[in-house]
Design a protein around this motif. Structure first.
Motif, PDB file in Angstrom:
ATOM      1  N   VAL A 203     -23.787 -20.583 -40.051  1.00  0.00           N
ATOM      2  CA  VAL A 203     -24.143 -21.638 -40.858  1.00  0.00           C
ATOM      3  C   VAL A 203     -23.725 -20.786 -42.185  1.00  0.00           C
ATOM      4  O   VAL A 203     -23.097 -21.662 -43.163  1.00  0.00           O
ATOM      5  CB  VAL A 203     -25.650 -22.036 -41.107  1.00  0.00           C
ATOM      6  CG1 VAL A 203     -25.929 -22.571 -42.343  1.00  0.00           C
ATOM      7  CG2 VAL A 203     -25.859 -22.698 -39.652  1.00  0.00           C
ATOM      8  N   THR A 204     -23.810 -19.571 -42.446  1.00  0.00           N
ATOM      9  CA  THR A 204     -23.589 -18.978 -43.715  1.00  0.00           C
ATOM     10  C   THR A 204     -21.918 -18.916 -43.901  1.00  0.00           C
ATOM     11  O   THR A 204     -21.560 -19.399 -45.006  1.00  0.00           O
ATOM     12  CB  THR A 204     -24.111 -17.412 -43.477  1.00  0.00           C
ATOM     13  OG1 THR A 204     -25.391 -17.369 -43.478  1.00  0.00           O
ATOM     14  CG2 THR A 204     -23.734 -16.785 -44.904  1.00  0.00           C
ATOM     15  N   LEU A 205     -21.132 -18.390 -42.650  1.00  0.00           N
ATOM     16  CA  LEU A 205     -19.866 -18.628 -42.762  1.00  0.00           C
ATOM     17  C   LEU A 205     -19.272 -20.189 -43.095  1.00  0.00           C
ATOM     18  O   LEU A 205     -18.468 -20.305 -43.907  1.00  0.00           O
ATOM     19  CB  LEU A 205     -19.335 -18.318 -41.487  1.00  0.00           C
ATOM     20  CG  LEU A 205     -19.454 -16.707 -41.243  1.00  0.00           C
ATOM     21  CD1 LEU A 205     -18.912 -16.296 -40.062  1.00  0.00           C
ATOM     22  CD2 LEU A 205     -18.427 -15.996 -42.371  1.00  0.00           C
ATOM     23  N   ALA A 206     -20.021 -21.202 -42.368  1.00  0.00           N
ATOM     24  CA  ALA A 206     -19.811 -22.427 -42.633  1.00  0.00           C
ATOM     25  C   ALA A 206     -19.676 -22.885 -43.922  1.00  0.00           C
ATOM     26  O   ALA A 206     -18.981 -23.748 -44.626  1.00  0.00           O
ATOM     27  CB  ALA A 206     -20.164 -23.539 -41.485  1.00  0.00           C
ATOM     28  N   ALA A 207     -20.760 -22.692 -44.641  1.00  0.00           N
ATOM     29  CA  ALA A 207     -21.296 -22.808 -46.059  1.00  0.00           C
ATOM     30  C   ALA A 207     -20.473 -22.381 -47.079  1.00  0.00           C
ATOM     31  O   ALA A 207     -20.232 -22.967 -48.158  1.00  0.00           O
ATOM     32  CB  ALA A 207     -22.650 -22.496 -46.332  1.00  0.00           C
ATOM     33  N   ARG A 208     -19.378 -21.361 -46.608  1.00  0.00           N
ATOM     34  CA  ARG A 208     -18.593 -20.801 -47.720  1.00  0.00           C
ATOM     35  C   ARG A 208     -17.336 -21.539 -47.885  1.00  0.00           C
ATOM     36  O   ARG A 208     -16.381 -21.950 -47.706  1.00  0.00           O
ATOM     37  CB  ARG A 208     -18.225 -19.155 -47.252  1.00  0.00           C
ATOM     38  CG  ARG A 208     -19.634 -18.256 -47.348  1.00  0.00           C
ATOM     39  CD  ARG A 208     -19.320 -16.854 -47.087  1.00  0.00           C
ATOM     40  NE  ARG A 208     -20.292 -16.175 -48.126  1.00  0.00           N
ATOM     41  CZ  ARG A 208     -19.758 -15.298 -48.995  1.00  0.00           C
ATOM     42  NH1 ARG A 208     -18.725 -15.019 -49.031  1.00  0.00           N
ATOM     43  NH2 ARG A 208     -20.888 -14.852 -49.690  1.00  0.00           N
TER      44      ARG A 208
END
Length: 52
Positions: free
Chosen positions: A47-52
């Motif tokens: 989720v963190t990678l996708a939000a970037r």
């Protein structure tokens, strides 16, 4: 690559992995620790990678 390899145990939620100086040895340690994967920590990482 080295920095990504060092972060991989945290991203996968692996427990009991004490990485050292040797890249090949670190890969072996990560491979041995794969049964301790944490789905929750992988989800947070994705989720963190996708939000970037």
């Amino acid at each position: 690559m080295v920095i990504a390899l060092l972060q991989l145990p945290d991203f996968l939620g692996l427990s009991g992995v004490a990485l050292g100086d040797s890249t090949l040895h670190n890969l072996a340690l990560i491979g041995q620790a794969l049964p301790t994967l944490s789905v929750a920590e992988i989800s947070v990482g994705l989720v963190t990678l996708a939000a970037r």
